[in-house]
Design a protein around this motif. Structure first.
Motif, PDB file in Angstrom:
ATOM      1  N   LYS A   1      -9.406   1.741  -9.526  1.00  0.00           N
ATOM      2  CA  LYS A   1      -8.102   2.335  -9.830  1.00  0.00           C
ATOM      3  C   LYS A   1      -7.539   1.739 -11.124  1.00  0.00           C
ATOM      4  O   LYS A   1      -7.925   0.665 -11.556  1.00  0.00           O
ATOM      5  CB  LYS A   1      -7.123   2.052  -8.686  1.00  0.00           C
ATOM      6  N   SER A   2      -6.586   2.465 -11.732  1.00  0.00           N
ATOM      7  CA  SER A   2      -5.899   1.913 -12.891  1.00  0.00           C
ATOM      8  C   SER A   2      -5.025   0.753 -12.423  1.00  0.00           C
ATOM      9  O   SER A   2      -4.670   0.663 -11.242  1.00  0.00           O
ATOM     10  CB  SER A   2      -5.042   2.982 -13.567  1.00  0.00           C
ATOM     11  N   VAL A   3      -4.666  -0.113 -13.348  1.00  0.00           N
ATOM     12  CA  VAL A   3      -3.919  -1.325 -13.008  1.00  0.00           C
ATOM     13  C   VAL A   3      -2.548  -0.984 -12.416  1.00  0.00           C
ATOM     14  O   VAL A   3      -2.118  -1.592 -11.437  1.00  0.00           O
ATOM     15  CB  VAL A   3      -3.788  -2.210 -14.272  1.00  0.00           C
ATOM     16  N   ILE A   4      -1.883   0.027 -12.971  1.00  0.00           N
ATOM     17  CA  ILE A   4      -0.557   0.418 -12.492  1.00  0.00           C
ATOM     18  C   ILE A   4      -0.658   0.978 -11.074  1.00  0.00           C
ATOM     19  O   ILE A   4       0.158   0.661 -10.198  1.00  0.00           O
ATOM     20  CB  ILE A   4       0.063   1.452 -13.461  1.00  0.00           C
ATOM     21  N   GLU A   5      -1.672   1.796 -10.839  1.00  0.00           N
ATOM     22  CA  GLU A   5      -1.887   2.368  -9.510  1.00  0.00           C
ATOM     23  C   GLU A   5      -2.254   1.271  -8.500  1.00  0.00           C
ATOM     24  O   GLU A   5      -1.778   1.287  -7.366  1.00  0.00           O
ATOM     25  CB  GLU A   5      -3.015   3.409  -9.592  1.00  0.00           C
ATOM     26  N   ALA A   6      -3.070   0.325  -8.914  1.00  0.00           N
ATOM     27  CA  ALA A   6      -3.477  -0.775  -8.037  1.00  0.00           C
ATOM     28  C   ALA A   6      -2.277  -1.629  -7.651  1.00  0.00           C
ATOM     29  O   ALA A   6      -2.148  -2.049  -6.491  1.00  0.00           O
ATOM     30  CB  ALA A   6      -4.537  -1.630  -8.716  1.00  0.00           C
ATOM     31  N   GLN A   7      -1.375  -1.890  -8.595  1.00  0.00           N
ATOM     32  CA  GLN A   7      -0.171  -2.672  -8.293  1.00  0.00           C
ATOM     33  C   GLN A   7       0.718  -1.941  -7.287  1.00  0.00           C
ATOM     34  O   GLN A   7       1.280  -2.568  -6.387  1.00  0.00           O
ATOM     35  CB  GLN A   7       0.616  -2.955  -9.569  1.00  0.00           C
ATOM     36  N   ALA A   8       0.806  -0.620  -7.406  1.00  0.00           N
ATOM     37  CA  ALA A   8       1.609   0.172  -6.471  1.00  0.00           C
ATOM     38  C   ALA A   8       1.005   0.126  -5.069  1.00  0.00           C
ATOM     39  O   ALA A   8       1.719   0.008  -4.076  1.00  0.00           O
ATOM     40  CB  ALA A   8       1.711   1.613  -6.958  1.00  0.00           C
ATOM     41  N   ILE A   9      -0.324   0.206  -4.980  1.00  0.00           N
ATOM     42  CA  ILE A   9      -1.007   0.138  -3.682  1.00  0.00           C
ATOM     43  C   ILE A   9      -0.759  -1.215  -3.024  1.00  0.00           C
ATOM     44  O   ILE A   9      -0.439  -1.295  -1.836  1.00  0.00           O
ATOM     45  CB  ILE A   9      -2.522   0.396  -3.845  1.00  0.00           C
ATOM     46  N   LEU A  10      -0.886  -2.288  -3.805  1.00  0.00           N
ATOM     47  CA  LEU A  10      -0.703  -3.638  -3.264  1.00  0.00           C
ATOM     48  C   LEU A  10       0.749  -3.900  -2.856  1.00  0.00           C
ATOM     49  O   LEU A  10       1.002  -4.657  -1.926  1.00  0.00           O
ATOM     50  CB  LEU A  10      -1.162  -4.679  -4.284  1.00  0.00           C
ATOM     51  N   GLU A  11       1.682  -3.273  -3.556  1.00  0.00           N
ATOM     52  CA  GLU A  11       3.101  -3.461  -3.264  1.00  0.00           C
ATOM     53  C   GLU A  11       3.460  -2.979  -1.855  1.00  0.00           C
ATOM     54  O   GLU A  11       4.248  -3.612  -1.151  1.00  0.00           O
ATOM     55  CB  GLU A  11       3.944  -2.705  -4.301  1.00  0.00           C
TER      56      GLU A  11
END
Length: 129
Positions: free
Chosen positions: A46-56
Motif C-alpha cells: 500500500k501507499s504510505v498514506i493509505e498504510a498510515q490510515a489502516i494502522l490508525e
C-alpha cells in the motif's frame, strides 16, 4: 590482487552491497511475530498514506507499534534519501522471531507451568513509485 588493507576492502564491498531503499527496524518488540504479521499483511504493497490510515483504525496492539515504525521509515526516507513522502509505498515488511523470555507460573501441588513471553524483530522497507 586487491590493493589496500583488509578492512578497507571490506568497507568498500559493504558500501556496494548496502540497502539503497529507506527502511526502519524495530528489535525485540514485545509481541509474537505471528500477531505482528497479521497487521503487516494489511499494509504490504500500500501507499504510505493509505498504510498510515489502516494502522490508525486497526484495533490490534501491534498496529500502534508498527505505526511508529512506519513514521520512522518515512522520516528516514525524507532525511537520508531526500525522497518525497507522497510517492512512497510499503515495498516489503516482515516480522521475524526473536528471543523468548521464559517465566514460571505456580500451580497446584508444587508444580510449575511455563509462560513464554515472545518477542520479534519487525522490518519495514519503503520504495518510490
Amino acid at each position: 590482487m586487491a590493493k589496500g588493507h583488509r578492512t578497507q576492502i571490506k568497507k568498500e564491498r559493504n558500501q556496494e552491497n548496502r540497502e539503497k531503499r529507506p527502511y526502519a527496524v524495530l528489535k525485540y518488540a514485545r509481541m509474537s511475530a505471528q500477531k505482528a504479521e497479521y497487521v503487516l499483511a494489511a499494509i504490504r504493497g500500500k501507499s504510505v498514506i493509505e498504510a498510515q490510515a489502516i494502522l490508525e483504525y486497526n484495533p490490534r496492539y501491534a498496529s500502534t507499534v508498527i505505526g511508529k515504525l512506519l513514521k520512522s521509515a518515512i522520516a528516514n526516507a525524507e532525511n537520508n534519501n531526500g525522497m518525497d513522502p507522497e510517492t512512497l509505498y510499503v515495498d516489503e515488511c516482515f516480522a521475524g522471531k526473536s528471543v523468548t523470555m521464559k517465566r514460571i507460573r505456580p500451580r497446584a501441588r508444587g508444580m510449575a507451568y511455563r509462560i513464554e513471553k515472545r518477542t520479534c524483530h519487525i522490518t519495514i522497507i519503503l520504495n518510490e513509485r
